[in-house]
Design a protein around this motif. Structure first.
Motif, PDB file in Angstrom:
ATOM      1  N   SER A  29       6.727   4.955  15.931  1.00  0.00           N
ATOM      2  CA  SER A  29       7.331   4.052  14.952  1.00  0.00           C
ATOM      3  C   SER A  29       8.426   4.747  14.162  1.00  0.00           C
ATOM      4  O   SER A  29       8.543   5.970  14.164  1.00  0.00           O
ATOM      5  CB  SER A  29       6.272   3.510  13.991  1.00  0.00           C
ATOM      6  N   VAL A  30       9.180   3.914  13.483  1.00  0.00           N
ATOM      7  CA  VAL A  30      10.169   4.356  12.511  1.00  0.00           C
ATOM      8  C   VAL A  30       9.837   3.622  11.225  1.00  0.00           C
ATOM      9  O   VAL A  30       9.592   2.406  11.248  1.00  0.00           O
ATOM     10  CB  VAL A  30      11.604   4.021  12.964  1.00  0.00           C
ATOM     11  N   GLY A  31       9.784   4.347  10.134  1.00  0.00           N
ATOM     12  CA  GLY A  31       9.477   3.725   8.855  1.00  0.00           C
ATOM     13  C   GLY A  31      10.527   4.054   7.818  1.00  0.00           C
ATOM     14  O   GLY A  31      11.153   5.114   7.866  1.00  0.00           O
ATOM     15  N   ILE A  32      10.692   3.145   6.896  1.00  0.00           N
ATOM     16  CA  ILE A  32      11.602   3.353   5.772  1.00  0.00           C
ATOM     17  C   ILE A  32      10.739   3.410   4.520  1.00  0.00           C
ATOM     18  O   ILE A  32      10.027   2.454   4.198  1.00  0.00           O
ATOM     19  CB  ILE A  32      12.638   2.213   5.669  1.00  0.00           C
ATOM     20  N   VAL A  33      10.784   4.549   3.843  1.00  0.00           N
ATOM     21  CA  VAL A  33       9.958   4.770   2.664  1.00  0.00           C
ATOM     22  C   VAL A  33      10.864   4.780   1.437  1.00  0.00           C
ATOM     23  O   VAL A  33      11.840   5.538   1.383  1.00  0.00           O
ATOM     24  CB  VAL A  33       9.190   6.111   2.777  1.00  0.00           C
ATOM     25  N   THR A  34      10.534   3.940   0.464  1.00  0.00           N
ATOM     26  CA  THR A  34      11.304   3.865  -0.775  1.00  0.00           C
ATOM     27  C   THR A  34      10.502   4.521  -1.890  1.00  0.00           C
ATOM     28  O   THR A  34       9.292   4.287  -2.017  1.00  0.00           O
ATOM     29  CB  THR A  34      11.594   2.390  -1.141  1.00  0.00           C
ATOM     30  N   VAL A  35      11.184   5.329  -2.679  1.00  0.00           N
ATOM     31  CA  VAL A  35      10.544   6.082  -3.750  1.00  0.00           C
ATOM     32  C   VAL A  35      11.211   5.739  -5.075  1.00  0.00           C
ATOM     33  O   VAL A  35      12.434   5.626  -5.154  1.00  0.00           O
ATOM     34  CB  VAL A  35      10.666   7.607  -3.487  1.00  0.00           C
ATOM     35  N   SER A  36      10.393   5.581  -6.110  1.00  0.00           N
ATOM     36  CA  SER A  36      10.909   5.345  -7.454  1.00  0.00           C
ATOM     37  C   SER A  36       9.991   6.050  -8.451  1.00  0.00           C
ATOM     38  O   SER A  36       8.761   5.913  -8.360  1.00  0.00           O
ATOM     39  CB  SER A  36      10.951   3.841  -7.746  1.00  0.00           C
ATOM     40  N   ASN A  37      10.568   6.782  -9.374  1.00  0.00           N
ATOM     41  CA  ASN A  37       9.799   7.497 -10.400  1.00  0.00           C
ATOM     42  C   ASN A  37       8.662   8.335  -9.823  1.00  0.00           C
ATOM     43  O   ASN A  37       7.557   8.360 -10.367  1.00  0.00           O
ATOM     44  CB  ASN A  37       9.252   6.510 -11.438  1.00  0.00           C
ATOM     45  N   GLY A  38       8.927   9.000  -8.707  1.00  0.00           N
ATOM     46  CA  GLY A  38       7.941   9.900  -8.128  1.00  0.00           C
ATOM     47  C   GLY A  38       6.804   9.230  -7.386  1.00  0.00           C
ATOM     48  O   GLY A  38       5.794   9.869  -7.094  1.00  0.00           O
ATOM     49  N   GLU A  39       6.952   7.939  -7.062  1.00  0.00           N
ATOM     50  CA  GLU A  39       5.916   7.213  -6.335  1.00  0.00           C
ATOM     51  C   GLU A  39       6.523   6.454  -5.159  1.00  0.00           C
ATOM     52  O   GLU A  39       7.684   6.035  -5.211  1.00  0.00           O
ATOM     53  CB  GLU A  39       5.207   6.194  -7.237  1.00  0.00           C
ATOM     54  N   ILE A  40       5.711   6.258  -4.135  1.00  0.00           N
ATOM     55  CA  ILE A  40       6.137   5.426  -3.005  1.00  0.00           C
ATOM     56  C   ILE A  40       5.935   3.974  -3.417  1.00  0.00           C
ATOM     57  O   ILE A  40       4.822   3.556  -3.731  1.00  0.00           O
ATOM     58  CB  ILE A  40       5.309   5.738  -1.747  1.00  0.00           C
ATOM     59  N   THR A  41       7.029   3.230  -3.444  1.00  0.00           N
ATOM     60  CA  THR A  41       6.940   1.824  -3.833  1.00  0.00           C
ATOM     61  C   THR A  41       6.935   0.887  -2.633  1.00  0.00           C
ATOM     62  O   THR A  41       6.434  -0.227  -2.732  1.00  0.00           O
ATOM     63  CB  THR A  41       8.100   1.442  -4.777  1.00  0.00           C
ATOM     64  N   ALA A  42       7.495   1.345  -1.518  1.00  0.00           N
ATOM     65  CA  ALA A  42       7.529   0.499  -0.321  1.00  0.00           C
ATOM     66  C   ALA A  42       7.566   1.362   0.935  1.00  0.00           C
ATOM     67  O   ALA A  42       8.167   2.433   0.943  1.00  0.00           O
ATOM     68  CB  ALA A  42       8.741  -0.422  -0.350  1.00  0.00           C
ATOM     69  N   TYR A  43       6.895   0.862   1.976  1.00  0.00           N
ATOM     70  CA  TYR A  43       6.905   1.508   3.292  1.00  0.00           C
ATOM     71  C   TYR A  43       7.072   0.371   4.290  1.00  0.00           C
ATOM     72  O   TYR A  43       6.186  -0.441   4.469  1.00  0.00           O
ATOM     73  CB  TYR A  43       5.594   2.254   3.511  1.00  0.00           C
TER      74      TYR A  43
END
Length: 141
Positions: free
Chosen positions: A97-111
């Motif tokens: 797979s390929v995943g897109i991980v979004t980070v905000s304020n030191g946390e993963i908000t979306a995968y």
């Protein structure tokens, strides 16, 4: 002090390489979202996301997979990274797979996960064939 994107990517890489979400489970935001757009799946909330990813690791190991080669590429925006997985086990290796991980304020908000569903289906059929062969009566000599 919140973790940096590169620190988070290293923990994700470490966990995914052994098919284990534990090294980065606590990094998901309370309202994190895990999506598999091609399958129409959307999981909301840290506990549900971690449970879903944990179950995926259990299924992978049950199918005979033992590890993953994980490549991370940082987004130009600095707000996340792309993760690419090539999973393997005895006698099998394929891009998973390929995943897109979004980070905000030191946390993963979306995968957002884009699995190779064709390769996964082939692995599933192969695993089922191995089980059938193993359960078939052996000729008596």
């Amino acid at each position: 002090m919140p973790r940096t994107v590169s620190e988070i990517a290293a923990l994700v890489r470490s966990g995914l390489s052994t098919l284990d979400v534990a090294p980065f489970a606590a990094l998901f935001a309370a309202d994190a979202v895990y999506e598999v757009p091609f399958l129409g799946q959307r999981i909301e909330g840290r506990d549900a996301v971690v449970a879903t990813l944990t179950a995926g690791g259990v299924r992978a190991r049950a199918a005979g997979l033992t590890k993953a080669q994980v490549t991370t590429t940082f987004a130009d925006s600095g707000l996340g990274f792309v993760v690419e997985l090539v999973v393997s086990g005895p006698g099998v290796e394929f891009p998973s797979s390929v995943g897109i991980v979004t980070v905000s304020n030191g946390e993963i908000t979306a995968y957002r996960d884009y699995p190779d569903t064709s390769a996964a289906a082939k692995l599933e059929r192969s695993s089922a064939e191995r089980v059938v062969k193993a359960e078939s009566p052996q000729p008596v000599e």
